[in-house]
Design an enzyme around this catalytic site. Sequence first.
Site, PDB file in Angstrom:
ATOM      1  N   ASP A 199       0.789  -1.000  -0.001  1.00 33.12           N
ATOM      2  CA  ASP A 199       0.010  -0.113  -0.057  1.00 33.12           C
ATOM      3  C   ASP A 199       0.766   1.242  -0.058  1.00 33.12           C
ATOM      4  OD1 ASP A 199       0.758  -0.340   2.709  1.00 33.12           O
ATOM      5  OD2 ASP A 199      -1.054  -0.498   3.533  1.00 33.12           O
ATOM      6  N   ASP A 246       3.521   0.908  14.102  1.00 29.45           N
ATOM      7  CA  ASP A 246       2.735  -0.386  13.752  1.00 29.45           C
ATOM      8  C   ASP A 246       3.357  -1.549  14.607  1.00 29.45           C
ATOM      9  OD1 ASP A 246       0.604   0.824  12.491  1.00 29.45           O
ATOM     10  OD2 ASP A 246       1.466   0.167  10.824  1.00 29.45           O
TER      11      ASP A 246
END
Length: 778
Positions: free
Chosen positions: A69, A469
């Site tokens: 992405d 993350d």
Amino acid sequence: MMQRFHKSCFITIVFAVLLTSACNAQQPAMERPASQPYSWKSVQIVGGGFVDGIIFHPTAHDVCYCRTDMGGAYRRNINTMRWEPLLDWLSYEDRNLMGVESIAVDPSDPDRVYLACGTYTLPQVPNGAILRSSDRGSTFQRTDLPFKLGANENGRGNGERLAVDPNDGNILYMGTRIAGLWKSADQAVTWSRVVSFPDVAENPPAGMQAADSIRAWQWNEKGSGIIFVLFDGRTGTHGKASRTIYAGVSLMNRANLFRSTDAGESWHPVPGHPTQYRPTHGVLTTDGILYLTYGNSPGPSWMRDGGVWKYNTDTNEWTDVTPDKPDPGKKKSFGYAAVSVDSRQSNTVIVSSYLRPDFSGRDDIFRSTDGGKIWTTIFGNGGTLDFSLAPYVSHTPIHWLFDIEIDPANSNHALFTTGYGGFETFNLTDADKGKPTAWSVMSSGIEESVALELLSPPKGAPLISAIGDYCGFVHWDLDKPAPDGNFGNPRFGNTNGVACAENNPDVLVRVGMATYKYRGHNIGYSLDGGRTWQPAATMPDPESNLGHIAVSADGSAWVWASSPIVHYSSSGRTSDTIPVFFTLDNGATWTPCIGLPQGSRVIADRENPMKFYAMDLFKGLLYVSIDAGAHFTEQLFQLPGGLPRLSEERGDPRGGQDRLYTTPGMEGDLWIAAFDGLYHSTDSGVIFSRLNGVEEIHAFGFGRGKTEKSYPTIYLIGTISGIRGIYRSDDRAQTWVRINDRQHQWGMLFHITGDPKKYGRVYIGTHGRGIFYGDPNL
């Protein structure tokens, strides 16, 4: 479910991320920097981000690609089984192209591959581009598009939106999020809009007027446009275009599957198709069976309902073949994300669930060998996961299975994607015999993490990283994934700051946002160089999180500037800033720093353990503490040419620009790495001088000097004398050597630091391509 850092901060930071500045002050000319060849390697984390699509060539057994992405695209090396990056040559100016919306291969030519690139559809963001290659991605030609793509937006796991006609390789179709359907008849060199395709624009629900509500709907609920294009190859012949084409659209409660039977001249809804939820993936078998997965949102936003259907394109018969039916009314809310068919056995199909709660909080894969009449679960029936190639993923359940593919050359080989890369198996058909399947990490070579801070301590581990993350890592071996996984006790999602005591580097402190198990512990420390960790006994405020941490040179004092606390209500979004606190007892107690504005980023003097500094660059204010952070004194400073002006065009706020830095081993030796210039002070900030030639900075750091007694080497990412690059200076920024080249640019770069233990070694933190380390070629 894991919260993605670069998604959660999307609204507030993307404007700065994707704008280029030209705020260069006038200064004397500097000679063109010299260059030195460097060897670059990825610091091995493995995966580290959302691989959202896998693309096999249907007939060439050694051709397979994947897309991410925001971290580029990869081609798999069939001999080494590692993924090799294709877009590391993208420059900072073209950083928007690091997000890959879709990949298409030419079924009639295994050497041709097309990448649809573009990360966001915001008005301020550049348009997308098609990168086309005739040598499997070794080189590319570019076609700029008149519309935007959204590879890092909701629905990025849907599709493939880009497709090549299997009968005529000149013809491609491209489904977009906001600009309809487009066609090329010359191998993607030029494109024109298909005006006959229906209007599939989606507007906010009736009555929704508040700007915050509309933005939330656009990010979480709105569909993602045309998500797949499929050609029925049976309806054409070699050299003559396929007559029948399908296009799936991420719409709900209205037509969302369209078909053309005249080679794209006209389009009509397919009769009888489900409209109660949005399609997420589709695949068409060679004998004309169309399988589709559905959810009530595009994903990876929250999905509460969905199903699996198949359509016989010859008889126009629809059949609901959902393996496990969601029932949101009974707290059984989930959807379906992806589907794949075995090209050798068209009745053999696998689908993946999304947010299914029944399997210990994890999603599962369903497999059928009779066209969807009977299904078996892969992991619910004993499938195993081997994490050894990426130990950190063992802490997170499988999730975001938005693509799953059966190798067209090997029915036993299948891969699925996750938010940290993916897994693969080589014994898939054992499931048909009631035996468990074995899955292992498939992501070797893929590095898609976002580095938010880099630390190379004076002794011990080569590198310690703060990661978005995935918490962060202590790397004792740069060429192997950390065997203990990411930081634990406490474990964070995002780690924003990590620091060590310069003269006692066994003391390490990090701050972030704790995962659920460690909630209430947003700071952790180590007293043995990162081998073991423990949470501080208390936090300055119950909601202190993220921000930046400074550690005194001897490790006795820590100063924590937490991030603002964000509140959401029906009236909108507000934030409260927490005062800056210091502790002298490893976080057992905290005291507010006196004389320091809230939110100030504090750094430690790297020689004098009593001194700390903070700066307001745009007001020309320096704050100095000489009592271990208890009190700060404000002093004015001037910069040659005047103070810079605050604007959105000063790089990404997560980067290393517009910051104050202290020099290893030298008290009061300060550097201001402003976005538009470099400044140096040797008297604790009383006087700053400007270094000639440095026009733009995105990251700054120090490493070991040429000799033990020489001034530390300086590293910089930015523009010097009109040339953008990665630079090293061995003479206090008087002259520079460029150490990267056009093939090693990696889009946007956030951080840089040298290694204080090895001259010439440097670490680069990227936005989506992980961490690199470089050594000079001798």
